[in-house]
Design a protein around this motif. Structure first.
Motif, PDB file in Angstrom:
ATOM      1  N   TYR A 161       0.838  -1.193   0.000  1.00 56.50           N
ATOM      2  CA  TYR A 161       0.000   0.000   0.000  1.00 56.50           C
ATOM      3  C   TYR A 161       0.875   1.245   0.000  1.00 56.50           C
ATOM      4  CZ  TYR A 161      -3.779  -3.185   1.122  1.00 56.50           C
ATOM      5  OH  TYR A 161      -4.697  -4.199   1.062  1.00 56.50           O
ATOM      6  N   ARG A 162       0.650   2.115  -0.985  1.00 58.42           N
ATOM      7  CA  ARG A 162       1.338   3.400  -1.082  1.00 58.42           C
ATOM      8  C   ARG A 162       0.670   4.377  -0.107  1.00 58.42           C
ATOM      9  NH1 ARG A 162       0.332   1.835  -6.981  1.00 58.42           N
ATOM     10  NH2 ARG A 162      -1.739   1.989  -6.123  1.00 58.42           N
ATOM     11  N   PRO A 163       1.317   5.499   0.194  1.00 59.44           N
ATOM     12  CA  PRO A 163       0.685   6.486   1.082  1.00 59.44           C
ATOM     13  C   PRO A 163      -0.690   6.931   0.574  1.00 59.44           C
ATOM     14  CG  PRO A 163       2.995   7.016   0.816  1.00 59.44           C
ATOM     15  CD  PRO A 163       2.703   5.868  -0.129  1.00 59.44           C
ATOM     16  N   GLN A 164      -0.854   7.064  -0.758  1.00 65.41           N
ATOM     17  CA  GLN A 164      -2.150   7.440  -1.314  1.00 65.41           C
ATOM     18  C   GLN A 164      -3.192   6.351  -1.041  1.00 65.41           C
ATOM     19  OE1 GLN A 164       0.836   7.371  -2.779  1.00 65.41           O
ATOM     20  NE2 GLN A 164       0.917   8.669  -4.576  1.00 65.41           N
ATOM     21  N   ASP A 165      -2.772   5.085  -1.125  1.00 66.70           N
ATOM     22  CA  ASP A 165      -3.695   3.982  -0.838  1.00 66.70           C
ATOM     23  C   ASP A 165      -4.162   4.023   0.611  1.00 66.70           C
ATOM     24  OD1 ASP A 165      -3.368   2.927  -3.450  1.00 66.70           O
ATOM     25  OD2 ASP A 165      -1.599   1.793  -2.824  1.00 66.70           O
ATOM     26  N   ILE A 166      -3.239   4.328   1.512  1.00 61.84           N
ATOM     27  CA  ILE A 166      -3.585   4.430   2.938  1.00 61.84           C
ATOM     28  C   ILE A 166      -4.588   5.562   3.142  1.00 61.84           C
ATOM     29  CG2 ILE A 166      -2.693   4.872   5.261  1.00 61.84           C
ATOM     30  CD1 ILE A 166      -1.846   2.142   4.173  1.00 61.84           C
ATOM     31  N   ALA A 167      -4.385   6.676   2.436  1.00 56.13           N
ATOM     32  CA  ALA A 167      -5.314   7.810   2.551  1.00 56.13           C
ATOM     33  C   ALA A 167      -6.703   7.425   2.059  1.00 56.13           C
ATOM     34  CB  ALA A 167      -4.788   9.014   1.779  1.00 56.13           C
ATOM     35  N   VAL A 168      -6.775   6.677   0.965  1.00 55.15           N
ATOM     36  CA  VAL A 168      -8.069   6.218   0.437  1.00 55.15           C
ATOM     37  C   VAL A 168      -8.725   5.279   1.445  1.00 55.15           C
ATOM     38  CG1 VAL A 168      -9.167   4.813  -1.349  1.00 55.15           C
ATOM     39  CG2 VAL A 168      -7.449   6.501  -1.987  1.00 55.15           C
TER      40      VAL A 168
END
Length: 141
Positions: free
Chosen positions: A47-54
């Motif tokens: 999980y990328r940081p953007q994925d974590i945000a989503v």
């Protein structure tokens, strides 16, 4: 030793950070097409940081706001991914979203400086030359 804020997370690290079980993250992937972690050989998720945000936005909408899965799907369809992510950011909303992920909503283009424009033009020229070479090689083949 803790990972940096931009490091990729395994499913167990993402689940721990979000406070949900791993199987919930896998379930959400089946229900929300916009959740797409990177998958390596063997199907291992990162999980990328953007994925974590989503995922944080989805968790907030489902658990704190009381929306249903269909409600989150409709919210995404009607207002876009930025709205889902902003829900997880709390009161900072989309201003934090734009700053943190360099995200500009559709129709709100960012101004590009002259130096950046020159670098982009140079990169485009390089890519065009590479494409021409590849086309030549393919034509011979």
């Amino acid at each position: 030793m803790a990972k940096g804020p931009n490091a990729f997370r395994t499913i167990s690290e993402a689940a721990e950070e979000l406070g949900v079980p791993q199987h919930v993250l896998r379930f959400w992937e089946t229900k929300f097409s916009f959740i797409r972690p990177m998958k390596r050989a063997g199907g291992r998720r990162f999980y990328r940081p953007q994925d974590i945000a989503v995922l944080n936005g989805v968790r907030t909408l489902l658990h704190s706001e009381g929306l249903t899965i269909k409600g989150v799907q409709k919210l995404h369809r009607d207002h876009g991914l930025a709205h889902v992510i902003a829900a997880g950011l709390g009161s900072n909303g989309s201003a934090s979203l734009e700053a943190e992920f360099d995200y500009a909503p559709p129709g709100k283009e960012r101004a590009v400086g002259e130096e950046a424009r020159d670098r982009l033009a140079f990169a485009l020229a390089d890519l065009t030359a590479i494409k021409s070479r590849l086309d030549g090689l393919l034509a011979r083949g």
